[in-house]
Design an enzyme around this catalytic site. Structure first.
Site, mmCIF file in Angstrom:
data_model
loop_
_atom_site.group_PDB
_atom_site.id
_atom_site.type_symbol
_atom_site.label_atom_id
_atom_site.label_comp_id
_atom_site.label_asym_id
_atom_site.label_seq_id
_atom_site.Cartn_x
_atom_site.Cartn_y
_atom_site.Cartn_z
ATOM 1 N N ASP A 6 0.704 -1.283 0.132
ATOM 2 C CA ASP A 6 0.132 0.011 -0.124
ATOM 3 C C ASP A 6 0.855 1.250 -0.070
ATOM 4 O O ASP A 6 2.180 1.266 0.112
ATOM 5 C CB ASP A 6 -0.901 -0.077 1.291
ATOM 6 C CG ASP A 6 -1.752 1.341 1.457
ATOM 7 O OD1 ASP A 6 -2.201 1.629 0.406
ATOM 8 O OD2 ASP A 6 -1.795 1.740 2.469
ATOM 9 N N SER A 7 0.193 2.477 -0.225
ATOM 10 C CA SER A 7 1.064 3.580 -0.132
ATOM 11 C C SER A 7 1.464 4.001 1.229
ATOM 12 O O SER A 7 2.239 5.045 1.521
ATOM 13 C CB SER A 7 0.177 4.779 -0.559
ATOM 14 O OG SER A 7 -0.760 4.764 0.259
ATOM 15 N N CYS B 238 -4.219 -1.395 -1.882
ATOM 16 C CA CYS B 238 -4.420 0.075 -2.296
ATOM 17 C C CYS B 238 -5.554 0.079 -3.426
ATOM 18 O O CYS B 238 -5.107 -0.227 -4.523
ATOM 19 C CB CYS B 238 -3.258 0.695 -2.484
ATOM 20 S SG CYS B 238 -3.146 2.455 -2.783
ATOM 21 N N GLU C 189 -2.244 8.041 8.494
ATOM 22 C CA GLU C 189 -0.779 7.932 8.735
ATOM 23 C C GLU C 189 -0.276 8.642 9.875
ATOM 24 O O GLU C 189 0.816 8.374 10.285
ATOM 25 C CB GLU C 189 -0.062 8.733 7.373
ATOM 26 C CG GLU C 189 -0.465 7.852 6.142
ATOM 27 C CD GLU C 189 0.474 6.413 6.141
ATOM 28 O OE1 GLU C 189 1.718 6.620 6.479
ATOM 29 O OE2 GLU C 189 -0.125 5.476 5.794
ATOM 30 N N CYS D 28 -11.060 3.058 0.350
ATOM 31 C CA CYS D 28 -9.511 3.451 0.493
ATOM 32 C C CYS D 28 -8.949 2.609 1.663
ATOM 33 O O CYS D 28 -9.860 2.467 2.677
ATOM 34 C CB CYS D 28 -9.080 4.975 0.726
ATOM 35 S SG CYS D 28 -7.302 5.119 1.348
ATOM 36 N N HIS E 32 -6.895 2.870 4.064
ATOM 37 C CA HIS E 32 -6.656 3.708 5.156
ATOM 38 C C HIS E 32 -8.189 3.663 5.995
ATOM 39 O O HIS E 32 -7.959 3.822 7.275
ATOM 40 C CB HIS E 32 -6.089 4.982 4.991
ATOM 41 C CG HIS E 32 -4.806 4.921 4.545
ATOM 42 N ND1 HIS E 32 -4.355 4.634 3.397
ATOM 43 C CD2 HIS E 32 -3.695 5.364 5.331
ATOM 44 C CE1 HIS E 32 -2.882 4.549 3.361
ATOM 45 N NE2 HIS E 32 -2.529 5.093 4.646
HETATM 46 N N1 DGL Z 1 -4.595 3.329 0.873
HETATM 47 C C1 DGL Z 1 -4.838 3.847 -0.405
HETATM 48 C C2 DGL Z 1 -6.002 3.384 -1.122
HETATM 49 O O1 DGL Z 1 -6.575 2.299 -0.833
HETATM 50 C C3 DGL Z 1 -4.524 5.227 -0.736
HETATM 51 C C4 DGL Z 1 -3.892 6.184 0.191
HETATM 52 C C5 DGL Z 1 -3.077 7.275 -0.670
HETATM 53 O O2 DGL Z 1 -1.845 6.989 -0.934
HETATM 54 O O3 DGL Z 1 -3.553 8.222 -1.178
HETATM 55 O O4 DGL Z 1 -6.538 3.907 -2.062
#
Ligand code: DGL
Length: 253
Positions: free
Chosen positions: A11-12, A74, A150, A182, A184
């Site tokens: 993931d990011s 992600c 984050e 997302c 997150h």
């Molecule tokens: N967790 C990521 C997603 O599912 C994206 C968060 C990001 O880097 O903008 O889209």
């Protein structure tokens, strides 16, 4: 036949941990290597080309670890780079996408609120999802929301104000289902739920991703059978603090 190599997940940042924990719960004998690209986050405001380049670099890292499959945990990276990575990687690549189709089946008389990054909402894949299942869907780009996770700021005044502002023009009483599009966002579900009806359901795409991963392992005779409890390696481009954050999120109930 079996395959005892680990499964790569990325993931990011720390958000993909919400997917990883479901995968580990369902596949306790599998070994996993997780990479969070926190140094390059957020992906959700980058161009498709930028996200493909970053995802390819992470895939190289995971391939060098000898993974048997890669899970893009992600939604943004899946929308931008799933096909590119499937063409590039010598192992199966599985992604995650906003669960709008499932939300539509759970909807009563009201609406589906689909929350995701600006990149996901603007993607061709999301346009297709909306075309097929989006009749009652309100797409909601959430710039800045992943950053709360984050930072570990999942409750308090700032996030309360963020949601107040974000949902200002949304007919909140009509929302039956909120799609956490997302990875997150499951970590801010409690804070979000204060702004939506009590009966509102919250769903994400992780169960579909799990089903696809199981199917892929099944097809390739790829389950791990070394008899051990699944091992986990955590890696981050954002350093030790981020790894400790991931460990903390993994321990949440
Ligand atoms: N967790 C990521 C997603 O599912 C994206 C968060 C990001 O880097 O903008 O889209």
């Amino acid at each position: 036949m079996a395959d005892n190599r680990p499964i790569g997940v990325f993931d990011s940042g720390v958000g993909g941990i919400s997917v990883l924990r479901e995968l580990r719960r369902a596949l306790p004998h599998e070994h996993f290597v997780y990479f969070g690209d926190g140094a390059n986050a957020p992906y959700g405001v980058k161009t498709t080309e930028e996200v493909i380049a970053l995802s390819t670099k992470v895939a190289d890292f995971l391939l060098a670890k000898g993974v048997k499959a890669i899970v893009i945990a992600c939604n943004t990276a899946t929308a931008a780079s799933l096909h590119a990575l499937q063409a590039y990687c010598p192992v199966p690549v599985i992604g995650i996408e906003p669960a709008v189709a499932l939300a539509n089946t759970l909807r009563k008389e009201g609406k589906v609120l689909a929350m995701a990054t600006p990149g996901t909402i603007a993607s061709a894949r999301f346009a297709q999802i909306l075309k097929e299942h989006g009749e009652h869907c309100i797409p909601m780009p959430c710039p800045g929301l992943m950053e709360f996770v984050e930072r570990g700021e999942v409750e308090g005044d700032n996030i309360r104000r963020y949601f107040e502002n974000l949902l200002r023009d949304v007919p909140r009483d009509e929302i039956d289902v909120a799609v956490l599009g997302c990875t997150h966002y499951p970590f801010v579900k409690n804070a979000l739920s204060l702004h939506l009806p009590k009966e509102c359901r919250f769903i994400d795409g992780s169960m579909k991703t799990l089903a696809q991963l199981k199917e892929c392992l099944q097809e390739n005779n790829g389950f791990c059978d070394d008899g051990s409890e699944g091992a986990l390696e955590l890696h981050s481009s954002a350093g030790e603090t981020s790894i400790r954050h991931m460990q903390m999120l993994l321990e949440l109930p």
